[in-house]
Design a protein around this motif. Structure first.
Motif, PDB file in Angstrom:
ATOM      1  N   TYR A  19      55.767-154.473  53.540  1.00 22.61           N
ATOM      2  CA  TYR A  19      55.317-154.046  54.883  1.00 22.61           C
ATOM      3  C   TYR A  19      56.325-154.494  55.946  1.00 22.61           C
ATOM      4  N   ILE A  20      56.762-155.762  55.872  1.00 21.06           N
ATOM      5  CA  ILE A  20      57.736-156.258  56.861  1.00 21.06           C
ATOM      6  C   ILE A  20      59.066-155.533  56.681  1.00 21.06           C
ATOM      7  N   ALA A  21      59.481-155.330  55.431  1.00 19.60           N
ATOM      8  CA  ALA A  21      60.759-154.647  55.174  1.00 19.60           C
ATOM      9  C   ALA A  21      60.767-153.285  55.880  1.00 19.60           C
ATOM     10  N   ASP A  22      59.676-152.573  55.717  1.00 20.46           N
ATOM     11  CA  ASP A  22      59.536-151.258  56.295  1.00 20.46           C
ATOM     12  C   ASP A  22      59.513-151.321  57.830  1.00 20.46           C
ATOM     13  N   MET A  23      58.769-152.306  58.360  1.00 13.65           N
ATOM     14  CA  MET A  23      58.652-152.416  59.822  1.00 13.65           C
ATOM     15  C   MET A  23      59.990-152.828  60.451  1.00 13.65           C
ATOM     16  N   LEU A  24      60.767-153.689  59.747  1.00 15.93           N
ATOM     17  CA  LEU A  24      62.074-154.093  60.289  1.00 15.93           C
ATOM     18  C   LEU A  24      63.005-152.894  60.353  1.00 15.93           C
ATOM     19  N   LEU A  33      71.251-156.454  56.837  1.00 21.05           N
ATOM     20  CA  LEU A  33      70.598-155.937  55.627  1.00 21.05           C
ATOM     21  C   LEU A  33      69.462-156.879  55.259  1.00 21.05           C
ATOM     22  N   ASN A  34      68.353-156.314  54.833  1.00 21.40           N
ATOM     23  CA  ASN A  34      67.258-157.118  54.301  1.00 21.40           C
ATOM     24  C   ASN A  34      67.188-156.934  52.792  1.00 21.40           C
ATOM     25  N   LEU A  35      67.245-158.045  52.071  1.00 24.08           N
ATOM     26  CA  LEU A  35      67.064-157.973  50.624  1.00 24.08           C
ATOM     27  C   LEU A  35      65.578-158.125  50.352  1.00 24.08           C
ATOM     28  N   VAL A  36      65.048-157.379  49.408  1.00 29.07           N
ATOM     29  CA  VAL A  36      63.633-157.527  49.065  1.00 29.07           C
ATOM     30  C   VAL A  36      63.512-157.951  47.604  1.00 29.07           C
ATOM     31  N   GLN A  37      63.093-159.198  47.386  1.00 27.57           N
ATOM     32  CA  GLN A  37      62.878-159.690  46.019  1.00 27.57           C
ATOM     33  C   GLN A  37      61.473-159.264  45.568  1.00 27.57           C
ATOM     34  N   CYS A  38      60.428-159.876  46.155  1.00 25.79           N
ATOM     35  CA  CYS A  38      59.065-159.474  45.775  1.00 25.79           C
ATOM     36  C   CYS A  38      58.574-158.415  46.764  1.00 25.79           C
ATOM     37  N   TRP A  73      66.633-151.859  53.941  1.00 27.76           N
ATOM     38  CA  TRP A  73      66.311-152.886  52.942  1.00 27.76           C
ATOM     39  C   TRP A  73      66.700-152.444  51.553  1.00 27.76           C
ATOM     40  N   LEU A  74      67.168-153.434  50.799  1.00 24.24           N
ATOM     41  CA  LEU A  74      67.656-153.180  49.445  1.00 24.24           C
ATOM     42  C   LEU A  74      66.782-153.940  48.462  1.00 24.24           C
TER      43      LEU A  74
END
Ligand code: CFM
Ligand code: HCA
Length: 533
Positions: free
Chosen positions: A268-273, A257-262, A281-282
């Motif tokens: 862009y990276i969250a989406d690409m991962l 899981l990828n957490l996204v703070q900012c 991503w959360l």
């Protein structure tokens, strides 16, 4: 309120007024989708707080990666004046592998501008490899590099072959976009293309392996977040990029899981991962107690494991028992006050919840450089028209990795979860704001003074550039970029630090001793004399 804004805007020439009007919105929940203009060019000379693409690329996203040397190709000012000012902290087990305290620049001179700086850059890379032996190197371009046409990509390619090291170049000339936001995008593309996935790990090192994206460890924020996550039982593979490293980043693909703070700086990276490795991503927010608790619960729900859900509740209870008594005295000082919350990107939104928990109402908020989705929610993305400036930085075309793509959770469960928790989504600032409050994009010096004069906030959240305006008007400020000398502000213990600092701003007797200069003596002194030819 509308009259007040009209009055402020009336001082502008007609064209400027038309432009600025679109960047100001009065919150009205009766209107479903309130639009705001954002991520467009600042009016020259209007005195904005924005930075440049180089700042967003090297300063924000790449800079915190600690085991790499980040070379600034350009005149020394660009490197020197951005050297350590952001307070992105880092520690390493091996003291020889933390290069953040160095300021490394090619120090371009006039002769380099005339004859080209490629050779100098290549020599500098050789020196950096010899002296520091870093795990990897980045090269960031400043404005003149693009203007004179130095090919930093070719220099990096040759150096990579020569030294057998990951050496990459970022064409993030300051003028590349309308703000630092373009630099985030350039850095995201570069890291994804050149580093993420380079590692040879195939499996996550533990049952609950996560990455934290868009967290830069300002004042130690990510250390406080990681402390709590570790206590619950999560393994943080890499933080992007605060206290992060090349060594950890190259295996970021193993997380479940990828957490996204900012989200502004790293969506862009969250989406690409997600596209490349199948990792969801959360959206999280570890600023504020309630937001932290909600984020922790959402994470547990994602994994859906009973033991993890139980452990999450135990840790929340323990943390609350520690901080609640400490918070009380600060709340008494803060309660009933009002704030302006104007920061670069996501923090203009994130800090409002923490203010609210102290009893402080945000009456005006905004971002320096965020996009419409940060204001209106991610759903607006398909409706944003791209212009010449935004087309400048292309989206990478990412496809599923043949070997490593794994759907982390079944499609049906993902759909089910998306109804409950912000997976691949964020709702934006406007919906969270109180009716009648004001949202301003790319606030400038004149508007700052005017809004303060009319709304008389008790505290102003800002950065180093704008904080002196309110201070000179006798209003306390809270620096929400590098936190001045304080922090961490994230998580449970961070909330106490924040409450203490804000309460101190209100309680300090300093304000009684400040007399704004214009109250004391005239700003201009002199006499008019007859001039004889
Ligand atoms: Fe994200 Fe940031 Fe921010 Fe930002 Fe920044 Fe920053 Fe910021 Mo200063 S990445 S958008 S480009 S949360 S440096 S750590 S404080 S403007 S609100
Ligand atoms: C940047 C960095 C900055 C500047 C902060 C400020 C930061 O935009 O280049 O203006 O106070 O957080 O350090 O946003």
């Amino acid at each position: 309120n509308e009259k007040m804004i009209e009055e402020i805007l009336n001082k502008y020439p007609a064209k400027v007024k038309r432009n600025r009007k679109k960047h100001i919105v009065i919150r009205d929940s009766a209107r479903e989708n309130q639009e705001i203009e954002a991520n467009t060019r600042t009016i020259p000379g209007i005195v904005t707080n924005r930075g440049c693409a180089f700042a967003g690329c090297k300063g924000v996203v790449l800079g915190p990666l600690k085991d790499m040397v980040h070379i600034v190709h350009g005149p020394i000012g660009c490197a020197y004046y951005s050297w350590l000012t952001r307070r992105n902290k880092a520690k390493t087990d091996d003291p020889k592998k933390n290069f953040l305290a160095y300021c490394v620049s090619t120090d371009m001179q006039e002769s380099d501008i005339v004859f080209g700086g490629e050779k100098k850059l290549a020599r500098m890379i050789d020196e950096v490899v010899e002296i520091f032996k870093p795990n990897a190197i980045t090269i960031s371009a400043t404005c003149p590099v693009g203007l004179i046409g130095d090919d930093i990509q070719a220099v990096a390619k040759a150096a990579r072959a020569k030294h057998g090291l990951n050496i990459t170049a970022y064409s993030c000339e300051g003028y590349k976009g309308v703000s630092q936001s373009a630099g985030h995008h350039i850095a995201n593309n570069g890291l994804m293309e050149n580093i993420v996935g380079e590692g040879d790990w195939e499996e996550p090192p533990s049952k609950y392996t996560i990455n934290i994206l868009g967290e830069y460890n300002i004042g130690g924020d990510s250390w406080e977040v990681e402390r709590v996550l570790n206590e619950i039982g999560y393994e943080v593979q890499v933080v992007m990029t605060g206290n992060g490293s090349y060594e950890k980043l190259k295996n970021a693909h193993v997380a479940q899981l990828n957490l996204v703070q900012c989200h502004r700086s790293i969506n862009y990276i969250a989406d690409m991962l997600e596209k490349k490795y199948g990792t969801p991503w959360l959206k999280v927010n570890f600023i504020g107690i309630r937001a932290t608790i909600e984020s922790l619960r959402n994470m547990a729900l994602y994994f859906g494991d009973e033991a993890l859900i139980k452990r999450t509740e135990e840790v929340i209870e323990k943390e609350l028992a520690e901080i609640e008594p400490q918070l009380e005295p600060y709340k008494k000082i803060c309660s009933g006050k009002t704030a302006f919350c104007f920061v670069g990107g996501s923090r203009g939104h994130h800090y409002q919840g923490l203010y609210e928990e102290l009893g402080i109402t945000t009456v005006l908020a905004g971002y320096e450089f965020a996009h419409r989705d940060d204001y209106e929610g991610r759903d607006v993305l398909p409706h944003i028209k791209s212009d010449a400036d935004s087309k400048n930085i292309p989206d990478l075309h990412v496809t599923p990795d043949e070997r490593r793509y794994r759907l982390k959770i079944p499609v049906e469960r993902m759909e089910e979860l998306q109804k409950k928790i912000p997976l691949s989504n964020y709702k934006g600032m406007i919906k969270d704001m109180m009716d009648g409050s004001i949202v301003v994009d790319d606030l400038n010096h004149y508007e700052t003074e005017e809004f303060i004069r009319i709304l008389k906030p008790d505290i102003f959240s800002s950065g180093i550039k704008d904080k002196y305006i309110p201070q000179k008007m006798g209003i306390p400020t809270k620096q929400l970029h590098n936190y001045d000398y304080s922090g961490p502000y994230a998580g449970f213990r961070g909330a106490i630090n924040f409450a203490r600092d804000v309460a101190m701003g209100f309680a300090t007797p300093t304000w009684n001793f400040i007399v704004p200069p214009w109250k004391d003596k005239p700003l201009l002194e002199g006499s008019i004399e007859q001039c004889s030819d």
